[in-house]
Design a protein around this motif. Sequence first.
Motif, mmCIF file in Angstrom:
data_model
loop_
_atom_site.group_PDB
_atom_site.id
_atom_site.type_symbol
_atom_site.label_atom_id
_atom_site.label_comp_id
_atom_site.label_asym_id
_atom_site.label_seq_id
_atom_site.Cartn_x
_atom_site.Cartn_y
_atom_site.Cartn_z
ATOM 1 N N TRP B 30 0.832 -1.207 0.000
ATOM 2 C CA TRP B 30 0.000 0.000 0.000
ATOM 3 C C TRP B 30 0.866 1.257 0.000
ATOM 4 O O TRP B 30 0.741 2.111 -0.884
ATOM 5 N N VAL B 31 1.769 1.366 0.990
ATOM 6 C CA VAL B 31 2.531 2.617 1.103
ATOM 7 C C VAL B 31 3.619 2.726 0.033
ATOM 8 O O VAL B 31 3.895 3.820 -0.459
ATOM 9 N N LEU B 32 4.225 1.591 -0.365
ATOM 10 C CA LEU B 32 5.314 1.656 -1.346
ATOM 11 C C LEU B 32 4.778 1.824 -2.762
ATOM 12 O O LEU B 32 5.306 2.623 -3.551
ATOM 13 N N HIS B 33 3.717 1.100 -3.106
ATOM 14 C CA HIS B 33 3.211 1.130 -4.477
ATOM 15 C C HIS B 33 2.207 2.261 -4.703
ATOM 16 O O HIS B 33 2.235 2.931 -5.738
ATOM 17 N N TYR B 34 1.299 2.454 -3.719
ATOM 18 C CA TYR B 34 0.218 3.428 -3.936
ATOM 19 C C TYR B 34 0.469 4.788 -3.296
ATOM 20 O O TYR B 34 -0.074 5.803 -3.710
ATOM 21 N N ARG B 35 1.269 4.825 -2.206
ATOM 22 C CA ARG B 35 1.376 6.063 -1.421
ATOM 23 C C ARG B 35 2.756 6.693 -1.480
ATOM 24 O O ARG B 35 3.124 7.484 -0.623
ATOM 25 N N GLY B 36 3.567 6.296 -2.466
ATOM 26 C CA GLY B 36 4.817 7.028 -2.710
ATOM 27 C C GLY B 36 6.037 6.571 -1.945
ATOM 28 O O GLY B 36 7.110 7.134 -2.109
ATOM 29 N N GLY B 37 5.875 5.580 -1.050
ATOM 30 C CA GLY B 37 7.041 5.043 -0.355
ATOM 31 C C GLY B 37 7.217 5.568 1.058
ATOM 32 O O GLY B 37 6.320 6.212 1.617
ATOM 33 N N GLY B 39 9.748 7.451 4.135
ATOM 34 C CA GLY B 39 10.802 8.433 4.347
ATOM 35 C C GLY B 39 10.712 8.960 5.765
ATOM 36 O O GLY B 39 9.831 8.564 6.521
ATOM 37 N N TRP B 40 11.650 9.844 6.137
ATOM 38 C CA TRP B 40 11.555 10.441 7.484
ATOM 39 C C TRP B 40 11.875 11.923 7.373
ATOM 40 O O TRP B 40 12.827 12.442 7.944
ATOM 41 N N ASP B 41 11.034 12.616 6.620
ATOM 42 C CA ASP B 41 11.293 14.013 6.269
ATOM 43 C C ASP B 41 10.099 14.912 6.598
ATOM 44 O O ASP B 41 10.030 16.046 6.148
ATOM 45 N N GLY B 42 9.150 14.397 7.402
ATOM 46 C CA GLY B 42 7.989 15.209 7.755
ATOM 47 C C GLY B 42 6.848 15.090 6.755
ATOM 48 O O GLY B 42 5.691 15.305 7.101
ATOM 49 N N THR B 43 7.167 14.743 5.514
ATOM 50 C CA THR B 43 6.120 14.654 4.482
ATOM 51 C C THR B 43 5.265 13.400 4.693
ATOM 52 O O THR B 43 5.444 12.660 5.653
ATOM 53 N N ASP B 44 4.356 13.170 3.734
ATOM 54 C CA ASP B 44 3.494 11.996 3.818
ATOM 55 C C ASP B 44 4.295 10.694 3.740
ATOM 56 O O ASP B 44 3.784 9.627 4.104
ATOM 57 N N LEU B 45 5.542 10.774 3.256
ATOM 58 C CA LEU B 45 6.388 9.575 3.262
ATOM 59 C C LEU B 45 6.705 9.171 4.702
ATOM 60 O O LEU B 45 6.855 7.991 5.012
ATOM 61 N N GLU B 46 6.805 10.172 5.583
ATOM 62 C CA GLU B 46 7.017 9.860 7.005
ATOM 63 C C GLU B 46 5.724 9.322 7.614
ATOM 64 O O GLU B 46 5.753 8.354 8.378
ATOM 65 N N PHE B 47 4.593 9.945 7.241
ATOM 66 C CA PHE B 47 3.301 9.427 7.716
ATOM 67 C C PHE B 47 3.159 7.944 7.385
ATOM 68 O O PHE B 47 2.596 7.173 8.176
ATOM 69 N N ASN B 48 3.661 7.557 6.216
ATOM 70 C CA ASN B 48 3.483 6.167 5.764
ATOM 71 C C ASN B 48 4.059 5.131 6.732
ATOM 72 O O ASN B 48 3.662 3.964 6.702
ATOM 73 N N TRP B 49 5.014 5.560 7.574
ATOM 74 C CA TRP B 49 5.486 4.622 8.601
ATOM 75 C C TRP B 49 4.371 4.269 9.593
ATOM 76 O O TRP B 49 4.430 3.217 10.235
ATOM 77 N N HIS B 50 3.407 5.188 9.728
ATOM 78 C CA HIS B 50 2.349 4.992 10.721
ATOM 79 C C HIS B 50 1.581 3.674 10.489
ATOM 80 O O HIS B 50 1.563 2.817 11.383
#
Lengths: 286, 286
Positions: B30-37, B39-50
């Motif tokens: 879900w997060v890698l394919h659909y939600r951009g992957g 990251g730990w930069d404050g953006t939604d990529l960091e949210f994706n760890w949630h």
Amino acid sequence: MAMEGYKGFLVLLVSALLVGFLSVIFTLVWVLHYRGGLGWDGTDLEFNWHPVLMVTGFVFIQGIAIIVYRLPWTWKCSKLLMKSIHAGLNTVAAILATISLVAVFENRNYRNITHLYSLHGWVGLTVVIFYVLQLLLGFLVFLLPWAPLSFRSFLMPIHVYSGLLLFGTAIVTILMGVTEKLFFVLTNPAYSTFPPEGVFVNTLGFIILVFGGLIFWIVTRPQWKRPKEPTSTLLQPNGATTEGVEGSVATSYGHNMDKSDSELNNEVAARKRNLALDEAVQRSTM
Amino acid sequence: MAMEGYKGFLVLLVSALLVGFLSVIFTLVWVLHYRGGLGWDGTDLEFNWHPVLMVTGFVFIQGIAIIVYRLPWTWKCSKLLMKSIHAGLNTVAAILATISLVAVFENRNYRNITHLYSLHGWVGLTVVIFYVLQLLLGFLVFLLPWAPLSFRSFLMPIHVYSGLLLFGTAIVTILMGVTEKLFFVLTNPAYSTFPPEGVFVNTLGFIILVFGGLIFWIVTRPQWKRPKEPTSTLLQPNGATTEGVEGSVATSYGHNMDKSDSELNNEVAARKRNLALDEAVQRSTM
């Protein structure tokens, strides 16, 4: 009728009734005060029956149906009567849930919205279908007299497990539905600005969770189970082959024989016959 | 080590592991394919760890922690070792959940979004706080050697109940979170048009529910409980006053005495001493 921790039971039962009642009241206040009221005209007023009937039927009534065997003042009533009440309450819940689904479908047709695309819809429809299947199977196997005892014993732990799983999943579904609805309707002012409706319905969500927690606590206390036989007769073997076990155990207890000991003896004999059976079965099906 | 329905247990355990593993894989896809992957930069990529950390820690690892005592090949291991594994897995879950919360808070600060306004946020924060409290209390009472047996016996049914309630509520919270996220991000094409991401993540929601259902089934089968004593010695009284009960019961069983009977006798004596105690306590704290 004696019961261990009777006071504790009463406190929890009254709490569960109050909290369950409160969840229904909160849902009514939500739709009547914040969402324009109730109606049956296809509009959102018809949709509003959806949360009201689900919280009333699928939370409150289903919850009470689950714990109805545990009311100690019903232990002198026949098992058949209690089964009928259990089945009756679950039937009422199933009917309310069905009407509740009709309200959503009619509202979506009226507003030309796609059906059943969200996780709430998928899980919710699954829960209602399995709930009706559980009700039918329970009726056929436990209420009608034809199913053999061995099959009842086999099915009982599955029935108990499925019932609790369905109750839990109903709560999951309702809280997903609440989430959906709040994000849909709270746009101006936005949900994120803590409008009164948002805070109020978040509180409703918590109340529903607490109700679920109370029902789960009440139904999983072993000391609050309905005794296997409504009028416990000392040394009476509880059916089937006894291999003289109850007799000798009872004799060995001798002087301090009381109702609890008698129950234990029956239990030893019963579990000796089939250790694999869930204890719940022992008391519920025979 | 003998266990009733061992094959059934294995089938369910392997299913739970596979389904739990699948829920983590689905979340990653879900997060890698659909939600951009990630990251730990404050953006939604960091949210994706949630979602990734919550599904991994608060669903999969917490679920395994719950059933770890039931693995029959661990019954020869000391209770202290198993408690340490149980506590260790729950600690890992709590750490992952905490990092997962940091990811959301940092993302919301970065995007300047209000914290904790939704039901998901309210329930989720409550679950994490109570989970940490449960962990600390469990560590103090059951793992450290100082708590008296009577207090352990008192706390054990509450600990078991709270643990299962927290696990169930974690799943409720995750499915509310999934619902929120899908309605937020699926706007073009809309969630209601059955886009691949919607269908995929709805499926993830179902997988998480099935995992929860499997864990609840495994943990509530009485025949799969860890036996009270790792090496059961025939006729050995299990401490405290026995009033000659085990002896006479054992004699009355006579010819067909086996491990199960021995266990039953112990149980009768134990329950005779204190009928109010949950059976789970009997096997878990002494």
